[in-house]
Each structure stands twice: as C-alpha cells, then as structure tokens.
Write a protein that holds these residues in place. Structure first.
Motif, mmCIF file in Angstrom:
data_model
loop_
_atom_site.group_PDB
_atom_site.id
_atom_site.type_symbol
_atom_site.label_atom_id
_atom_site.label_comp_id
_atom_site.label_asym_id
_atom_site.label_seq_id
_atom_site.Cartn_x
_atom_site.Cartn_y
_atom_site.Cartn_z
ATOM 1 N N UNK A 1 21.306 13.071 20.205
ATOM 2 C CA UNK A 1 21.482 11.633 20.403
ATOM 3 C C UNK A 1 22.643 11.345 21.352
ATOM 4 N N UNK A 2 23.723 12.098 21.216
ATOM 5 C CA UNK A 2 24.866 11.908 22.112
ATOM 6 C C UNK A 2 24.496 12.246 23.556
ATOM 7 N N UNK A 3 23.771 13.332 23.744
ATOM 8 C CA UNK A 3 23.358 13.719 25.097
ATOM 9 C C UNK A 3 22.372 12.708 25.664
ATOM 10 N N UNK A 4 21.451 12.247 24.844
ATOM 11 C CA UNK A 4 20.485 11.248 25.299
ATOM 12 C C UNK A 4 21.178 9.952 25.695
ATOM 13 N N UNK A 5 22.150 9.548 24.900
ATOM 14 C CA UNK A 5 22.891 8.334 25.205
ATOM 15 C C UNK A 5 23.717 8.503 26.473
ATOM 16 N N UNK A 6 24.343 9.643 26.641
ATOM 17 C CA UNK A 6 25.140 9.892 27.836
ATOM 18 C C UNK A 6 24.272 9.978 29.091
ATOM 19 N N UNK A 7 23.058 10.475 28.962
ATOM 20 C CA UNK A 7 22.200 10.598 30.130
ATOM 21 C C UNK A 7 21.735 9.242 30.646
ATOM 22 N N UNK A 8 21.785 8.223 29.841
ATOM 23 C CA UNK A 8 21.425 6.872 30.308
ATOM 24 C C UNK A 8 22.412 6.345 31.339
ATOM 25 N N UNK A 9 23.642 6.804 31.246
ATOM 26 C CA UNK A 9 24.687 6.309 32.128
ATOM 27 C C UNK A 9 24.969 7.231 33.305
ATOM 28 N N UNK A 10 24.170 8.263 33.453
ATOM 29 C CA UNK A 10 24.338 9.192 34.557
ATOM 30 C C UNK A 10 23.859 8.529 35.844
ATOM 31 N N UNK A 11 24.672 8.614 36.884
ATOM 32 C CA UNK A 11 24.319 7.983 38.159
ATOM 33 C C UNK A 11 23.171 8.703 38.866
ATOM 34 N N UNK A 12 22.968 9.975 38.582
ATOM 35 C CA UNK A 12 21.952 10.748 39.280
ATOM 36 C C UNK A 12 20.540 10.488 38.771
ATOM 37 N N UNK B 1 18.097 25.501 -1.065
ATOM 38 C CA UNK B 1 18.803 26.056 0.090
ATOM 39 C C UNK B 1 18.005 25.860 1.377
ATOM 40 N N UNK B 2 16.685 25.884 1.282
ATOM 41 C CA UNK B 2 15.860 25.598 2.458
ATOM 42 C C UNK B 2 16.036 24.151 2.897
ATOM 43 N N UNK B 3 16.035 23.237 1.939
ATOM 44 C CA UNK B 3 16.244 21.820 2.271
ATOM 45 C C UNK B 3 17.631 21.614 2.852
ATOM 46 N N UNK B 4 18.630 22.278 2.286
ATOM 47 C CA UNK B 4 19.980 22.173 2.826
ATOM 48 C C UNK B 4 20.026 22.647 4.274
ATOM 49 N N UNK B 5 19.373 23.775 4.568
ATOM 50 C CA UNK B 5 19.339 24.265 5.943
ATOM 51 C C UNK B 5 18.660 23.293 6.883
ATOM 52 N N UNK B 6 17.546 22.707 6.441
ATOM 53 C CA UNK B 6 16.835 21.724 7.265
ATOM 54 C C UNK B 6 17.710 20.503 7.553
ATOM 55 N N UNK B 7 18.343 19.987 6.517
ATOM 56 C CA UNK B 7 19.144 18.771 6.674
ATOM 57 C C UNK B 7 20.404 19.043 7.493
ATOM 58 N N UNK B 8 21.085 20.149 7.203
ATOM 59 C CA UNK B 8 22.340 20.442 7.901
ATOM 60 C C UNK B 8 22.107 20.697 9.392
ATOM 61 N N UNK B 9 21.202 21.592 9.707
ATOM 62 C CA UNK B 9 20.949 21.913 11.117
ATOM 63 C C UNK B 9 20.280 20.735 11.820
ATOM 64 N N UNK B 10 19.321 20.100 11.147
ATOM 65 C CA UNK B 10 18.659 18.947 11.745
ATOM 66 C C UNK B 10 19.624 17.817 12.020
ATOM 67 N N UNK B 11 20.526 17.562 11.086
ATOM 68 C CA UNK B 11 21.504 16.493 11.273
ATOM 69 C C UNK B 11 22.492 16.776 12.382
ATOM 70 N N UNK B 12 23.052 17.970 12.379
ATOM 71 C CA UNK B 12 24.052 18.298 13.393
ATOM 72 C C UNK B 12 23.450 18.384 14.801
ATOM 73 N N UNK B 13 22.313 19.046 14.913
ATOM 74 C CA UNK B 13 21.672 19.108 16.226
ATOM 75 C C UNK B 13 21.146 17.741 16.652
ATOM 76 N N UNK B 14 20.677 16.961 15.686
ATOM 77 C CA UNK B 14 20.199 15.614 15.990
ATOM 78 C C UNK B 14 21.303 14.721 16.525
ATOM 79 N N UNK B 15 22.499 14.821 15.930
ATOM 80 C CA UNK B 15 23.629 14.049 16.443
ATOM 81 C C UNK B 15 23.977 14.462 17.873
#
Length: 99
Positions: free
Chosen positions: A86-97, A69-83
């Motif tokens: 990554x989306x925010x990091x990718x979007x910030x590359x295209x920010x004009x500011x 259950x500890x591994x499940x928590x690490x993988x689930x939260x790490x995966x979802x927050x990681x995605x």
C-alpha cells in the motif's frame, strides 16, 4: 506465438504477494505439526510444560496448534507485506515519471 505478450507488473506483484502469504500459512501449519502435533507439546522446541500452550499478541490470546499458527502466519505476513504494498502503491501515484 506470433504476438508478443505483455506482462502487467501489478499482476506479477499481486501473484508474488499471494504466493508469499500462502507459503507463510503452509510454514505455520508445518511448524505447528512439528512442535505441537500430537495435541500437546511433544516436539524438540517445547519445554514439556502443560498440554495446552497459549500465545499472546497484544490483547489476542490463542492456543498454539497447527491451524492457529497457520492463520497467524497468513495474517502476519499478509498484513506486513500488505502495508508495504500500500505504501509503494501510494508513493507511485506521486511519481513524476508515471503517465
């Protein structure tokens, strides 16, 4: 301190991410101890079924115990927050500011 310290925003976000993933692992382990602590379902949240219970996520089947259950928590939260990060990091590359 006479010099003004500058905090890197990416470093702060990384530490928050790592902290959230670590807390999820700790909570998973504690939940496993509360529910499945004595080698079988003995807690108030179980139905008193067989001694070994299994969880299933898609094709992955695992025994419900504190380390799993500890591994499940690490993988689930790490995966979802990681995605999300990554989306925010990718979007910030295209920010004009940004420079």
């Amino acid at each position: 301190m006479t010099d003004r310290q500058v905090t890197n925003g990416r470093g702060v976000v990384l530490w928050m991410y790592l902290s959230a993933v670590a807390v999820a692992g700790i909570f998973g382990y504690v939940l496993g101890i509360i529910v499945y602590g004595n080698g079988g379902p003995s807690g108030p949240l179980t139905d008193g079924g067989p001694a070994v219970q299994y969880g299933k996520i898609g094709p992955i089947v695992f025994e419900l115990n504190p380390p799993n259950l500890a591994i499940f928590g690490l993988v689930a939260v790490g995966g979802l927050l990681g995605l999300g990060l990554l989306a925010i990091s990718n979007a910030s590359r295209y920010d004009d500011a940004t420079a």
